[in-house]
Scaffold this active site. Structure first.
Site, PDB file in Angstrom:
ATOM      1  N   HIS A 452       0.808  -1.219   0.000  1.00 28.75           N
ATOM      2  CA  HIS A 452       0.000   0.000   0.000  1.00 28.75           C
ATOM      3  C   HIS A 452       0.838   1.265   0.000  1.00 28.75           C
ATOM      4  CE1 HIS A 452      -3.839  -2.260   1.313  1.00 28.75           C
ATOM      5  NE2 HIS A 452      -3.643  -2.251   0.021  1.00 28.75           N
ATOM      6  N   GLU A 689     -28.742  11.213 -15.736  1.00 28.53           N
ATOM      7  CA  GLU A 689     -28.243  10.012 -15.042  1.00 28.53           C
ATOM      8  C   GLU A 689     -29.349   8.998 -14.792  1.00 28.53           C
ATOM      9  OE1 GLU A 689     -26.348  11.212 -11.401  1.00 28.53           O
ATOM     10  OE2 GLU A 689     -27.910  12.638 -10.897  1.00 28.53           O
ATOM     11  N   ASP A 713     -24.309   6.911 -12.475  1.00 25.31           N
ATOM     12  CA  ASP A 713     -25.686   6.481 -12.207  1.00 25.31           C
ATOM     13  C   ASP A 713     -26.376   6.019 -13.475  1.00 25.31           C
ATOM     14  OD1 ASP A 713     -26.267   6.562  -9.427  1.00 25.31           O
ATOM     15  OD2 ASP A 713     -25.942   8.723  -9.499  1.00 25.31           O
ATOM     16  N   CYS A 760     -19.815  14.231 -16.663  1.00 27.03           N
ATOM     17  CA  CYS A 760     -19.106  14.457 -15.396  1.00 27.03           C
ATOM     18  C   CYS A 760     -18.938  13.167 -14.605  1.00 27.03           C
ATOM     19  CB  CYS A 760     -19.799  15.529 -14.568  1.00 27.03           C
ATOM     20  SG  CYS A 760     -21.466  15.062 -14.086  1.00 27.03           S
TER      21      CYS A 760
HETATM   22  C1  PEP Z   1     -22.771  10.280 -11.829  1.00 31.49           C
HETATM   23  O1  PEP Z   1     -23.748   9.637 -11.421  1.00 31.49           O
HETATM   24  O2  PEP Z   1     -22.101   9.961 -12.830  1.00 31.49           O
HETATM   25  C2  PEP Z   1     -22.335  11.486 -11.109  1.00 31.49           C
HETATM   26  C3  PEP Z   1     -21.406  12.272 -11.598  1.00 31.49           C
HETATM   27  O3  PEP Z   1     -22.893  11.693  -9.885  1.00 31.49           O
HETATM   28  P1  PEP Z   1     -22.437  10.933  -8.555  1.00 31.49           P
HETATM   29  O4  PEP Z   1     -21.279  10.051  -8.903  1.00 31.49           O
HETATM   30  O5  PEP Z   1     -22.117  11.979  -7.561  1.00 31.49           O
HETATM   31  O6  PEP Z   1     -23.680  10.164  -8.197  1.00 31.49           O
HETATM   32 MG    MG Z   2     -25.025  10.512  -9.884  1.00 31.71          MG
END
Ligand code: PEP
Ligand code: MG
Length: 830
Positions: A452, A689, A713, A760
Site C-alpha cells: 500500500h 443520469e 448512475d 461528469c
Molecule cells: C454520476 O452519477 O455519474 C455522477 C457524476 O454523480 P455521482 O457520482 O455523484 O452520483
Molecule cells: Mg449521480
C-alpha cells in the site's frame, strides 16, 4: 444440544497461559484458544476421549476429535517440527479411539529440550469462538488427573449470523490478481455482511469464516486457485452466490501497475524494486519500527475491553475520515487502502484474539499487539509476496490502536527540506501524516511494489524503492544519497560530481514535467479544429486550485453533498455561500458547475433522518430529496444565488427524471432570485443520469441551458447493476452499447435546442471512452484534477471526424468488451 467438555492435563507441570508461550502464532491465539503446560513428565496423555484426527509424521503434534465434533490440537514444544521426529514416539495412529488419560506420545524430554526453543505444550481448541471457556487451570497440574480446561458451546455466534437453515455448497475460481489479499478479502467480507448465513471458504485443507479478512488471507489462496464455498442459514443460496461472484471477480493487485523489476546488483549501490518512478537527492530520515513499551498486565478485563473498544472507535473514525477526505480529493488509491484498513479493524477473528488476550489478563495494548503480530507471522510465512506485503498494513493498524490507547509516544520525525524516508517497511498512515513537500523519496528494506505504501507513493508522485534488503537499514540519519527509482538503485555515498549530475538530471525532468503542465493550460483542440472543454470534478476550493494548477478549463462538477455529510446539522446559508464563493474565487475567472444536494442512495446524512428504504438507490435521492426538504433546498439555492459573479455560476440538478421536475426547480430559482432582487440568473443544467432523462433529453433541453451526463448512475440504472456492489464491479461498464446509445439520444435531443452536453461521471476520465464521447458529440469532459494534462493531450491527437464515424459504428456492437476491443484497435494510445 449444549456441549460441555472437560480437558485434562496432558503432562504434569505448571499451567501457562497461552499468551505467554514464546511463539507468536500460539500466543496470538491464531490456532485457537487453550492453555499450555511446561512438561515435567515424559508421556503425553489424552486430555479427553475421542478419535485421533491427525498425527504429524514427526510425532510432535496431533489432533483429537472429541465427542460433539470438538477438535483439540496438542502441540508438543515450540518449533519441534524441525526435529523431524527425533525425541518423539507416537503410541497411537490416526483413526484410533482413545480414552481420557490414555498415553499418546512418548517424549524424550532431554533430547527435545536441547534442540527446541521450548518444551511448552499447547492444548488448543480450534473454532474457539463457538465455546465459552468456563474453567481454566492455574498452578501445578497432574497429568491425566487435573482439569485443564472446561468449555461449553455458545448458543449462537456473536456476529448475529446464524448457521440454522439450509446448506449450500459451491466452488469459485479466484479471479483477483495476486489471490485473496487484503482488498479482495475485504470485498468478500463486505458481500457476506448483507446476509444472515454463515459462509465458509475452504482451501488447501484450511477453512476461513468469510466474515474475517484475516482468516481469508491466511488461506494463502493465489489467483486462479479453486476454493470451495459453503453457506448455511436462511439465505444460504443468495449468500453463496454473492460470495462466489465476489471471489470470481477480476481485480488488479495494485492501482496503476508499474513494471516491477529488482535492479541487478551494482558495486557500491543498494538495489531494490522500483515501486514508484523518479529520481531524487535527499538526506536520510529513519522511520524505525514502532515499538512502544506497553504495560503487560491489564487493569481488569472489563476496563481493558473498554479501552480496546474506545481505541477501535477512535481509529475507525479516523480511518473513515481518511477515506472521505481521499474520496473528496478523488484519490481513489488512497481511499481503497484505508477501506482495507477499515475491514481489518472490523475483523472478527483479530478482535476475538485480542479479547481472549484481555480475558487472560493482558492489557488491551499487549493483547492487540500479540494478536496482530501473530497474524503478521502467519501472513509472512505463507510464501505469497502480496500477502507478506500486507504486514505493513497490520503494523500500521497496531500503531494507530496503541496511539489511540496510550497517546503518541514521540513527536514526528525531524525532516530535511528534501528527506528520503528509510524504514524496514513504512505504514501508509506514517506517509500521509508527513508534509508532502518535504518527502523527496522512500527507501524500504522490506515491502513490495504492490504494497500500500507503494501504491500511495505512485499516487503522490514520490520516487520509491522497496525490498532493498537489510542493507537499507545501515543508512544513517542525515546521510546524503541519490535515489534513482528508475534504475532501481540507491547511491549511498555519492561524490560531488555525482550529486551535481543528478541535480542536473532532476532539473531536466522537472522542466519536461513543467512543459507538459504548461501545454495542459492551453485549450484541447482536436486535429481538425474542434475545441473540447476539459473541466474538473471537485469537492472544495483546494481541489479547484489543484484543478487550475493542472490546466483545467473549468469546474465541471462540484458535489455539494461533501459540505453536508460528516456533521451533526446542515450547513447554514452563510457557510454555504462562503464555500461556493471560495470555489469561484479559486478559479481565476473560470466557470463552475455546482450541483445541488444529491443526498440519498449511497450518500446519507444522519441529521435528515431519511426513512429506511428497501431500495435506497431507487428511493428518495437527488432532487427528490430536495423537494422533500424544501427549506433545505431553498437555503442552498439562496446560498448559490448570493455568489458573485452569477455569470460564472452554473447550477446543476441531480436525478431529474422528467421535465416537470426541472420546471418546478426553475420556478423556485426564479421566485428566490425575484425575492432577492437579482437581475441576473445563473445558467441551469440537468444531470442525465436516469435513463428517462436521456430518452427525454429533447424535452429537458428546451428548459435547460446545458446537460451533463452522470455516467456513474446512468450506467447503474441502465444496466440494473448496483454501482456499490463489488460483485458486479467487473461488469458495470459505461462503454456498454446500451449506454452509448442513450448518450447518442441525449446529445441529439440537446442539439435540437442548440444546447451543449458534458460528461461528469467517471467515464470522462477513462481514456478509452474519450474518443467515443467526442465522436458522439460531447463538448465537455469533467475529470479528476491530475488527469487533465493526459486527457487534453489525448484530445489533441484525435480527429473529430474520425471519432464521429467510428462512434456511430460502435453503437452497433453488442457488448462493452466488443466496444473496448474495437477502441483498442482504433486508438491504441487511448
Ligand atoms: C454520476 O452519477 O455519474 C455522477 C457524476 O454523480 P455521482 O457520482 O455523484 O452520483
Ligand atoms: Mg449521480
Amino acid at each position: 444440544m449444549t456441549i460441555t467438555l472437560e480437558l485434562l492435563a496432558p503432562f504434569s507441570g505448571p499451567a501457562i497461559p497461552l499468551e505467554r508461550v514464546p511463539d507468536p502464532v500460539f500466543a496470538g491465539l491464531m490456532m485457537g484458544d487453550g492453555l499450555a503446560v511446561e512438561p515435567m513428565s515424559s508421556t503425553l496423555l489424552a486430555p479427553c476421549k475421542g478419535t485421533v484426527g491427525q498425527l504429524a509424521r514427526t510425532g510432535h503434534a496431533l489432533t483429537l476429535i472429541a465427542d460433539g465434533g470438538v477438535e483439540v490440537l496438542i502441540h508438543i514444544g515450540i518449533d519441534t517440527v524441525k526435529l523431524a521426529g527425533q525425541g518423539f514416539r507416537p503410541l497411537v495412529a490416526v483413526g484410533d479411539r482413545v480414552a481420557a488419560g490414555q498415553p499418546l506420545v512418548e517424549v524424550d524430554l532431554d533430547a527435545v529440550a536441547r534442540r527446541a526453543p521450548s518444551l511448552q505444550t499447547m492444548v488448543v481448541v480450534a473454532d474457539a469462538e463457538r465455546f465459552c471457556f468456563t474453567g481454566r487451570a492455574e498452578g501445578w497440574l497432574e497429568a491425566g488427573r487435573s482439569p485443564l480446561l472446561t468449555l461449553t458451546a455458545r448458543e449462537a455466534a456473536s456476529s448475529g449470523a446464524s448457521a440454522d437453515g439450509p446448506e449450500r455448497e459451491g466452488e469459485a475460481v479466484v479471479g483477483h490478481e495476486g489471490g485473496l489479499h487484503a482488498r479482495p478479502s475485504a470485498r468478500v467480507q463486505q458481500a457476506v455482511k448483507a446476509f444472515a448465513s454463515e459462509v465458509i471458504v475452504e482451501f488447501g485443507g484450511k477453512q476461513a469464516n468469510a466474515r474475517s479478512v484475516m482468516a481469508l488471507m491466511s488461506l494463502g489462496v493465489a489467483e486462479r486457485d479453486t476454493v470451495a464455498v459453503r453457506a448455511s442459514g436462511a439465505d444460504a443460496e443468495a449468500a453463496l452466490a454473492a460470495v462466489v461472484a465476489v471471489l470470481e471477480t477480476h481485480s488488479a493487485a495494485g492501482h496503476a501497475p508499474v513494471a516491477v523489476h529488482a535492479a541487478p546488483a551494482v558495486a557500491g549501490r543498494l538495489a531494490g524494486v522500483a515501486a514508484a518512478p523518479g529520481l531524487a537527492i535527499g538526506r536520510v530520515v529513519r522511520l524505525d519500527v514502532f515499538d512502544m513499551a506497553l504495560p503487560e498486565a491489564g487493569a481488569g478485563a472489563l476496563a481493558e475491553r473498554e479501552r480496546l473498544s474506545a481505541a477501535l472507535r477512535a481509529v475507525r473514525e479516523r480511518v473513515q475520515h481518511g477515506i472521505d477526505a481521499a474520496l473528496r480529493r478523488g484519490a481513489t488509491a488512497e481511499s481503497d487502502i484505508f477501506a482495507a484498513h477499515l475491514a481489518l479493524l472490523d475483523d472478527p477473528e483479530l478482535l476475538a484474539a485480542a479479547e481472549r488476550g484481555i480475558d487472560s489478563g493482558a492489557g488491551a495494548g499487549l493483547a492487540c499487539r500479540l494478536a496482530i503480530r501473530a497474524q503478521c507471522a502467519v501472513l509472512a510465512g505463507l510464501g505469497n509476496q502480496l500477502l507478506a506485503e500486507r504486514v505493513a498494513d497490520l503494523k500500521d493498524i497496531e500503531r494507530q490502536l496503541l496511539v489511540a490507547m496510550y497517546g503518541e509516544p514521540e513527536q514526528g520525525p525531524a525532516l530535511f527540506d528534501a528527506s528520503i524516508l528509510v524504514a524496514e517497511d513504512l505504514a501508509p498512515s506514517a506517509l500521509t501524516r508527513l508534509p508532502r513537500a518535504k518527502v523527496a523519496g522512500i527507501v524500504t528494506a522490506a515491502g513490495g511494489a504492490s504494497g500500500h505504501v507503494a501504491i500511495l507513493a505512485r499516487a503522490l508522485g514520490i520516487p520509491a524503492l522497496v525490498a532493498c534488503g537489510p542493507d537499507a537499514l545501515s543508512l544513517t540519519p542525515g546521510q546524503a544519497l541519490i535515489l534513482d527509482a528508475r534504475a532501481g538503485l540507491v547511491n549511498p555515498r555519492p561524490s560531488e560530481a555525482e550529486l551535481d549530475d543528478a541535480a542536473v538530471e532532476i532539473a531536466r525532468l522537472a522542466a519536461r514535467e513543467r512543459a507538459l503542465q504548461a501545454s495542459a493550460k492551453g485549450p484541447a483542440i482536436t486535429l481538425d479544429g474542434a475545441a473540447i472543454e476539459v473541466a474538473v470534478n471537485i469537492a472544495n476550493a483546494d481541489d479547484a486550485r489543484e484543478g487550475v494548477a493542472h490546466g483545467a478549463d473549468a469546474v465541471g462538477l462540484l458535489r455539494t453533498e461533501f459540505l453536508f455529510i460528516d456533521r451533526r446539522e446542515a450547513p447554514t446559508e452563510d457557510e454555504q455561500t462562503e464555500a461556493y464563493q471560495a470555489v469561484l474565487d479559486a478559479l481565476d475567472g473560470r466557470n463552475a458547475i455546482i450541483r445541488t444536494l444529491d443526498i440519498g442512495g449511497d450518500k446519507d446524512v444522519p441529521y435528515l433522518q431519511l426513512p429506511p428504504e428497501p431500495n435506497p438507490a431507487l428511493g428518495l435521492r437527488g432532487i427528490r430529496t430536495g423537494f422533500a426538504y424544501p427549506d433545505m433546498l431553498d437555503a442552498q439555492l439562496r446560498a448559490l444565488l448570493r455568489v458573485k459573479p452569477l455569470s460564472r455560476l452554473r447550477i446543476l440538478v441531480p436525478m431529474i427524471a422528467d421535465v416537470g421536475e426541472l420546471i418546478r426547480l426553475r420556478g423556485r430559482i426564479e421566485a428566490l432570485a425575484g425575492e432577492m432582487g437579482l437581475a441576473e440568473r445563473p445558467q441551469l443544467g440537468v444531470m442525465i443520469e436516469v435513463p428517462s432523462a436521456a430518452l427525454l433529453a429533447d424535452q429537458l433541453a428546451k428548459h435547460a441551458d446545458f446537460l451533463s451526463i452522470g455516467s456513474n448512475d446512468l450506467t447503474q440504472y441502465t444496466l440494473a447493476m448496483d454501482r456499490c456492489n463489488a460483485a458486479l464491479a467487473a461488469r458495470i461498464d459505461a462503454l456498454h452499447p446500451g449506454l452509448l446509445r442513450l448518450i447518442a439520444i441525449a446529445v441529439d435531443g440537446a442539439s435540437k435546442h442548440g444546447k451543449w452536453v458534458g460528461v461528469c461521471g467517471a467515464m470522462a476520465s477513462d481514456p478509452q471512452a474519450v474518443p467515443v464521447l467526442i465522436g458522439l458529440g460531447v463538448a465537455e469532459l469533467s475529470v479528476s484534477p491530475r488527469l487533465v494534462p493526459e486527457v487534453k493531450n489525448l484530445v489533441r491527437g484525435l480527429s473529430l471526424q474520425q471519432c464521429r464515424g467510428e462512434a456511430e459504428r460502435l453503437l452497433a456492437l453488442n457488448s462493452a468488451q466488443a466496444v473496448r476491443a474495437r477502441i483498442t484497435e482504433l486508438w491504441p494510445a487511448a
